[in-house]
Scaffold this active site. Structure first.
Site, short mmCIF file in Angstrom:
data_model
loop_
_atom_site.label_atom_id
_atom_site.label_comp_id
_atom_site.label_asym_id
_atom_site.label_seq_id
_atom_site.Cartn_x
_atom_site.Cartn_y
_atom_site.Cartn_z
N LYS A 263 -20.06 34.73 44.00
CA LYS A 263 -18.81 34.11 44.44
C LYS A 263 -19.12 32.68 44.83
CE LYS A 263 -15.53 33.99 48.34
NZ LYS A 263 -14.96 34.68 49.52
N ASP A 268 -13.04 27.33 51.19
CA ASP A 268 -11.99 28.34 51.30
C ASP A 268 -11.07 28.01 52.49
OD1 ASP A 268 -10.37 30.57 51.28
OD2 ASP A 268 -11.93 31.95 51.98
N LYS A 275 -5.99 29.54 56.62
CA LYS A 275 -6.82 30.00 57.74
C LYS A 275 -6.53 29.16 58.98
CE LYS A 275 -10.93 31.56 55.17
NZ LYS A 275 -10.88 32.96 55.61
N ASP A 286 -18.74 29.20 51.64
CA ASP A 286 -18.13 30.35 50.95
C ASP A 286 -18.58 30.41 49.48
OD1 ASP A 286 -16.65 32.65 51.24
OD2 ASP A 286 -14.76 31.71 50.67
N ASP A 345 -5.81 34.27 50.75
CA ASP A 345 -7.13 34.15 51.40
C ASP A 345 -8.08 35.26 50.97
OD1 ASP A 345 -9.06 33.05 53.00
OD2 ASP A 345 -8.26 33.86 54.89
N GLU A 347 -9.41 35.68 48.19
CA GLU A 347 -9.58 35.01 46.90
C GLU A 347 -10.90 35.34 46.22
OE1 GLU A 347 -10.51 33.73 49.65
OE2 GLU A 347 -12.46 32.90 49.11
N ARG A 349 -12.48 38.09 45.72
CA ARG A 349 -12.39 39.23 44.79
C ARG A 349 -11.67 38.84 43.51
NH1 ARG A 349 -9.37 42.58 49.43
NH2 ARG A 349 -10.70 41.16 50.59
#
Ligand code: BES
Ligand code: MN
Ligand code: ZN
Length: 499
Positions: A263, A268, A275, A286, A345, A347, A349
């Site tokens: 990933k 993010d 967030k 991230d 959020d 995201e 996956r």
């Protein structure tokens, strides 16, 4: 910092580092220094609580009878019981101490001891630990005062088997170079490290023999990667799919590769499901999963691993904007499965869904391990001491667990099952990207990923949200990006796939 190996001697300047056994019993080098200092070593031990326990340190500054700056006594406990990891921690502890006290150079006197690892293995592993500890991300510190800069320039390991130690160390050094690359990438801020600049960093690995390629948004759109592209669509930075190929398997160029998928959300914000401000800066790391995959590829190629491996990273920036994806949007993944995006959020996956599918279609890998800073929930479950492990394959799971123990990068397996899987069933699409409740958040995320694993592909998912970054020092890990996963997977590959 320069690390070297040479024949035994007692240098006349800098720090001298010697081992002390359980119960304060002197090694022959410690005994020799005790004589040269008129018994200062024994007196120092008697005057302290030091008793030679594993990695314990006792310093004698400006020892009388010698020109050296200091003697550092290091607890070796019972050498027969010291693992490679213990020795690395001891080396890291020594380097940490020398850095803290402002030492410039040190000689570590390695004795021949009975039982356990031989002197060359002990020297090589201690050197590796010292190297891992000496890492620093200092490129943006332009005004550091001289006294704040690390002074330690050189550590020499002195032993009869210097050549054997050097050989063993050379391999470990390559792994450390992979770890350092991961730490660099993870530490880099998101204005500097974004999908295309991360690709540019990875392209530097071509000189090690890795084939590096990247797909842009047009190419991904052609492949139908609507899930990954939806995440990146709100960003001014173009999304990328980074593909790295290492062919090291002897005589079987077409042998199915091991696949590592990362990933790589270079920042993010949460997207429209924004967030909160506090701590959002952490989301520069991230891309930790991608960082580990890139560092791992460097380690494997650097030490010329006899294996075929591919690294695939989904690189996107998750931003809110007028082009950003909205909660409730439905996207179609490369697999053809549709996803209702109820929370922008969740995201990671979405990015991995297409990266995983692409990897299976393109490479038909022998197995897949993905790494992702996927859920805050894994930090609630496991803290910072274990990554979450999810797998459809007990053997793969056991091998990863064993490798983690060996290198000290621990994983803890959590369950997958049809009951959890049901939680992401959706009214209007094939699945939704959140379950809707907070219960089992890391598990439902893993269930989502599993929907993009083809039947028969051994797969493991490592949720590294709690382990990719450390706010406290450890023996071989300074604060900041840890490089978690490089050593784990390097060892997993070496132990199980290079014979
Ligand atoms: N990148 C985060 C997970 C994360 C949190 C990593 C803290 C490192 C530290 C991920 O994209 C995320 O936002 N996950 C959400 C999922 C939720 C919306 C279902 C989370 O964990 O809150
Ligand atoms: Mn997120
Ligand atoms: Zn994320």
């Amino acid at each position: 910092m320069n690390i070297s190996f040479a024949a035994p001697s007692v240098p006349a300047s800098g720090a001298l580092v010697v081992g002390v056994l359980e119960g304060g019993k002197l090694t022959s080098s410690a005994n020799n220094l005790n004589k040269l200092t008129g018994g200062a070593v024994e007196r120092a031990i008697a005057a302290s609580t030091f008793s030679g326990k594993r990695a314990e340190l006792l310093e004698i500054v400006a020892p009388a009878g010698l020109e050296n700056s200091r003697i550092l006594l290091v607890g070796m406990a019972a050498p027969a019981k010291l693992s490679e990891k213990d020795l690395q921690d001891i080396g890291g502890g020594i380097a940490g101490h020398l850095l803290r006290v402002g030492e410039e150079k040190a000689a570590i006197l390695i004795d021949n001891l009975r039982g356990g690892k031989n002197a060359a293995e002990r020297a090589a592993n201690s050197a590796y630990g010292a190297l891992l500890r000496s890492y620093r991300f200092a490129k943006y510190k332009t005004k550091d005062k001289a006294e704040k800069k690390p002074k330690l320039k050189e550590i020499k390991f002195l032993l009869e088997e210097a050549a054997a130690a050097r050989r063993a160390y050379q391999r470990l050094e390559k792994v450390a170079e992979g770890v350092f690359l991961t730490r660099d990438l993870v530490s880099e801020p998101a204005n500097v490290l974004y999908p295309k600049s991360l690709v540019a960093e990875a392209k530097k690995l071509t000189k090690l023999g890795i084939k590096v390629q990247a797909l842009g948004e047009k190419e991904m759109a052609k492949l139908g990667m609507g899930s990954l592209l939806g995440v990146g669509q709100g960003s001014a930075r173009e999304s990328q799919l980074l593909v790295m190929v290492w062919q090291g398997a002897p005589s079987a160029k077409d042998k199915a590769p091991l696949a590592f998928v990362g990933k790589g959300v270079t920042f993010d914000t949460g997207g429209i499901s924004l967030k909160p401000a506090a701590g959002m800066e952490d989301m520069k790391w991230d891309m930790g999963g991608a960082g580990t995959v890139v560092g791992l590829m460097k380690a494997l190629a650097g030490r010329k691993a006899k294996v075929n491996a591919v690294g695939v990273c989904g690189l996107v920036e998750n931003m809110p904007s007028s082009n950003a994806q909205r909660p409730g949007d439905v996207v179609t993944s490369m697999s053809g499965q549709t996803i209702e995006v109820l929370n922008t959020d969740a995201e990671g996956r979405l990015v991995l869904a297409d990266a995983l599918w692409y990897t299976q279609e393109k490479f038909k890998p022998k197995l897949i391990v993905d790494l992702a800073t996927l859920t805050g929930a894994i930090i609630i479950s496991l803290g910072h001491e274990n990554a979450g492990l999810f797998s459809n394959d007990d053997k793969l799971s056991d091998q990863l667990t064993a490798a983690g123990k060996e290198v000290g990068e621990h994983v803890w397996r959590l369950p997958l099952s049809a009951e959890y899987d049901k939680l992401i069933d959706c009214e209007i699409a094939d699945m939704k990207n959140i379950s809707g409740g907070r219960a089992g958040g890391s598990i439902t995320a893993a269930q989502f990923l599993q929907r993009f694993i083809k039947n028969g592909t051994p797969w493991a998912h490592l949720d590294i949200a709690g382990t990719a970054w450390s706010s406290k020092e450890k023996p071989t890990i300074p604060k900041g990006g840890t490089g978690y996963g490089v050593r784990l997977l390097d060892s997993f590959v070496a132990k199980n796939h290079e014979k």
